[in-house]
Design a protein around this motif. Structure first.
Motif, PDB file in Angstrom:
ATOM      1  N   LEU A  10       0.811  -1.214   0.000  1.00 48.13           N
ATOM      2  CA  LEU A  10       0.000   0.000   0.000  1.00 48.13           C
ATOM      3  C   LEU A  10       0.848   1.269   0.000  1.00 48.13           C
ATOM      4  N   ARG A  11       2.151   1.109  -0.073  1.00 53.81           N
ATOM      5  CA  ARG A  11       3.042   2.267  -0.124  1.00 53.81           C
ATOM      6  C   ARG A  11       3.215   2.734  -1.569  1.00 53.81           C
ATOM      7  N   VAL A  12       3.316   4.021  -1.741  1.00 55.27           N
ATOM      8  CA  VAL A  12       3.596   4.592  -3.057  1.00 55.27           C
ATOM      9  C   VAL A  12       5.023   4.215  -3.453  1.00 55.27           C
ATOM     10  N   SER A  13       5.189   3.731  -4.683  1.00 51.83           N
ATOM     11  CA  SER A  13       6.516   3.371  -5.185  1.00 51.83           C
ATOM     12  C   SER A  13       7.042   4.459  -6.112  1.00 51.83           C
ATOM     13  N   ARG A  14       8.257   4.868  -5.838  1.00 51.06           N
ATOM     14  CA  ARG A  14       8.953   5.807  -6.718  1.00 51.06           C
ATOM     15  C   ARG A  14      10.137   5.121  -7.394  1.00 51.06           C
ATOM     16  N   ASP A  15      10.234   3.820  -7.258  1.00 48.19           N
ATOM     17  CA  ASP A  15      11.379   3.048  -7.730  1.00 48.19           C
ATOM     18  C   ASP A  15      11.418   3.016  -9.260  1.00 48.19           C
ATOM     19  N   TYR A  44       6.479  11.410  -8.128  1.00 47.77           N
ATOM     20  CA  TYR A  44       5.827  11.102  -6.852  1.00 47.77           C
ATOM     21  C   TYR A  44       5.444   9.633  -6.800  1.00 47.77           C
ATOM     22  N   GLU A  45       4.966   9.102  -7.922  1.00 45.63           N
ATOM     23  CA  GLU A  45       4.562   7.696  -7.957  1.00 45.63           C
ATOM     24  C   GLU A  45       4.890   7.109  -9.317  1.00 45.63           C
ATOM     25  N   ALA A  46       5.384   5.883  -9.295  1.00 43.27           N
ATOM     26  CA  ALA A  46       5.707   5.161 -10.531  1.00 43.27           C
ATOM     27  C   ALA A  46       4.811   3.927 -10.611  1.00 43.27           C
ATOM     28  N   TYR A  47       5.411   2.739 -10.479  1.00 48.22           N
ATOM     29  CA  TYR A  47       4.623   1.501 -10.506  1.00 48.22           C
ATOM     30  C   TYR A  47       3.609   1.518  -9.365  1.00 48.22           C
ATOM     31  N   ARG A  48       2.418   0.986  -9.647  1.00 51.74           N
ATOM     32  CA  ARG A  48       1.375   0.917  -8.622  1.00 51.74           C
ATOM     33  C   ARG A  48       0.952  -0.535  -8.428  1.00 51.74           C
ATOM     34  N   SER A  49       0.994  -1.001  -7.197  1.00 46.07           N
ATOM     35  CA  SER A  49       0.623  -2.375  -6.879  1.00 46.07           C
ATOM     36  C   SER A  49      -0.886  -2.594  -7.045  1.00 46.07           C
ATOM     37  N   PRO A  50      -1.298  -3.843  -7.246  1.00 45.90           N
ATOM     38  CA  PRO A  50      -2.739  -4.129  -7.312  1.00 45.90           C
ATOM     39  C   PRO A  50      -3.479  -3.677  -6.049  1.00 45.90           C
ATOM     40  N   GLU A  51      -2.852  -3.846  -4.901  1.00 43.87           N
ATOM     41  CA  GLU A  51      -3.486  -3.470  -3.635  1.00 43.87           C
ATOM     42  C   GLU A  51      -3.691  -1.953  -3.537  1.00 43.87           C
ATOM     43  N   LEU A  52      -2.679  -1.190  -3.940  1.00 46.29           N
ATOM     44  CA  LEU A  52      -2.805   0.258  -3.874  1.00 46.29           C
ATOM     45  C   LEU A  52      -3.818   0.757  -4.911  1.00 46.29           C
ATOM     46  N   GLN A  53      -3.836   0.144  -6.101  1.00 43.92           N
ATOM     47  CA  GLN A  53      -4.821   0.538  -7.108  1.00 43.92           C
ATOM     48  C   GLN A  53      -6.233   0.295  -6.585  1.00 43.92           C
ATOM     49  N   ALA A  54      -6.457  -0.832  -5.908  1.00 43.21           N
ATOM     50  CA  ALA A  54      -7.782  -1.136  -5.344  1.00 43.21           C
ATOM     51  C   ALA A  54      -8.170  -0.092  -4.297  1.00 43.21           C
ATOM     52  N   LEU A  55      -7.208   0.331  -3.499  1.00 43.81           N
ATOM     53  CA  LEU A  55      -7.467   1.367  -2.502  1.00 43.81           C
ATOM     54  C   LEU A  55      -7.839   2.693  -3.174  1.00 43.81           C
ATOM     55  N   TYR A  56      -7.091   3.074  -4.197  1.00 39.58           N
ATOM     56  CA  TYR A  56      -7.415   4.304  -4.932  1.00 39.58           C
ATOM     57  C   TYR A  56      -8.807   4.218  -5.554  1.00 39.58           C
ATOM     58  N   TYR A  57      -9.143   3.060  -6.104  1.00 43.87           N
ATOM     59  CA  TYR A  57     -10.455   2.891  -6.742  1.00 43.87           C
ATOM     60  C   TYR A  57     -11.586   3.036  -5.721  1.00 43.87           C
ATOM     61  N   ALA A  58     -11.370   2.576  -4.508  1.00 41.88           N
ATOM     62  CA  ALA A  58     -12.393   2.660  -3.457  1.00 41.88           C
ATOM     63  C   ALA A  58     -12.609   4.095  -2.976  1.00 41.88           C
ATOM     64  N   PHE A  83       1.616  -1.473 -15.158  1.00 38.03           N
ATOM     65  CA  PHE A  83       2.511  -2.071 -16.146  1.00 38.03           C
ATOM     66  C   PHE A  83       3.899  -1.420 -16.116  1.00 38.03           C
ATOM     67  N   GLY A  84       4.095  -0.443 -15.222  1.00 38.86           N
ATOM     68  CA  GLY A  84       5.372   0.274 -15.198  1.00 38.86           C
ATOM     69  C   GLY A  84       5.525   1.202 -16.389  1.00 38.86           C
ATOM     70  N   LEU A  85       4.388   1.716 -16.897  1.00 38.95           N
ATOM     71  CA  LEU A  85       4.403   2.579 -18.077  1.00 38.95           C
ATOM     72  C   LEU A  85       3.760   3.940 -17.813  1.00 38.95           C
ATOM     73  N   ALA A  86       3.620   4.305 -16.535  1.00 40.11           N
ATOM     74  CA  ALA A  86       3.063   5.610 -16.173  1.00 40.11           C
ATOM     75  C   ALA A  86       3.681   6.084 -14.861  1.00 40.11           C
ATOM     76  N   VAL A  87       3.743   7.404 -14.720  1.00 44.08           N
ATOM     77  CA  VAL A  87       4.219   8.030 -13.486  1.00 44.08           C
ATOM     78  C   VAL A  87       3.331   9.229 -13.183  1.00 44.08           C
ATOM     79  N   ASP A  88       3.295   9.602 -11.914  1.00 39.99           N
ATOM     80  CA  ASP A  88       2.677  10.856 -11.504  1.00 39.99           C
ATOM     81  C   ASP A  88       3.808  11.774 -11.065  1.00 39.99           C
ATOM     82  N   VAL A  89       3.793  12.991 -11.604  1.00 35.41           N
ATOM     83  CA  VAL A  89       4.863  13.954 -11.365  1.00 35.41           C
ATOM     84  C   VAL A  89       4.270  15.188 -10.688  1.00 35.41           C
TER      85      VAL A  89
END
Length: 161
Positions: A10-15, A44-58, A83-89
């Motif tokens: 559930l942590r934001v990844s900047r990796d 600010y955010e790169a790859y997004r885990s399935p768990e974090l995406q579900a949290l954002y969707y909720a 998919f590792g093909l988007a980032v939030d800046v």
């Protein structure tokens, strides 16, 4: 898990290592160029885990605030972040609280490096940048390739491997 500890999924990844290699190069170059133009942009955010995406969707649907949904992507394979093909800046000094013109200037830099900007969509997403060869949202074909051939096959298909 002890009190106060957050599930790593559930942590934001900047990796940047979790991004497609071609996209990662484009992002790195764009961020460097932004710095040269006095735009304190950072990922600010790169790859997004399935768990974090579900949290954002909720958010905005089953728990509040906010009062409106923050994403239409119901799981991570409906967002290029998964998919590792988007980032939030965002701005390093002001976070999300910058004028739209700041995002427009950053977008011009990212577009020069082959990226698309979410600020041009009907449901605008000003901090969002993704690999330019990707459609606005992942297709059924992208999800099928991911499930049958793996992530790298998706990267190859969109020219970001």
């Amino acid at each position: 898990m002890s009190a106060g500890e957050v599930d790593a999924s559930l942590r934001v990844s900047r990796d940047p290592r979790l991004l497609a290699p071609g996209f990662r190069q484009a992002v790195d170059r764009a961020i460097q160029e932004c710095g040269g133009q006095n735009l304190d942009a950072y990922v600010y955010e790169a790859y997004r885990s399935p768990e974090l995406q579900a949290l954002y969707y909720a958010r905005g649907r089953t728990f509040f605030p906010p009062s409106a949904p923050v994403t239409n992507a119901r799981d991570s394979l409906y967002s290029w972040h998964g998919f590792g093909l988007a980032v939030d800046v965002v701005s390093r000094s002001q976070g999300w609280s910058v004028a739209e013109d700041w995002f427009r200037r950053v977008a011009a830099v990212f577009q020069a490096h082959g990226c698309r900007w979410g600020g041009e969509w009907k449901m605008r997403d000003l901090p969002h940048f993704q690999w330019g060869r990707c459609k606005p949202s992942p297709s059924d074909l992208a999800r099928q390739i991911y499930r049958t051939e793996g992530l790298r096959a998706v990267w190859v298909k969109v020219g970001a491997a």
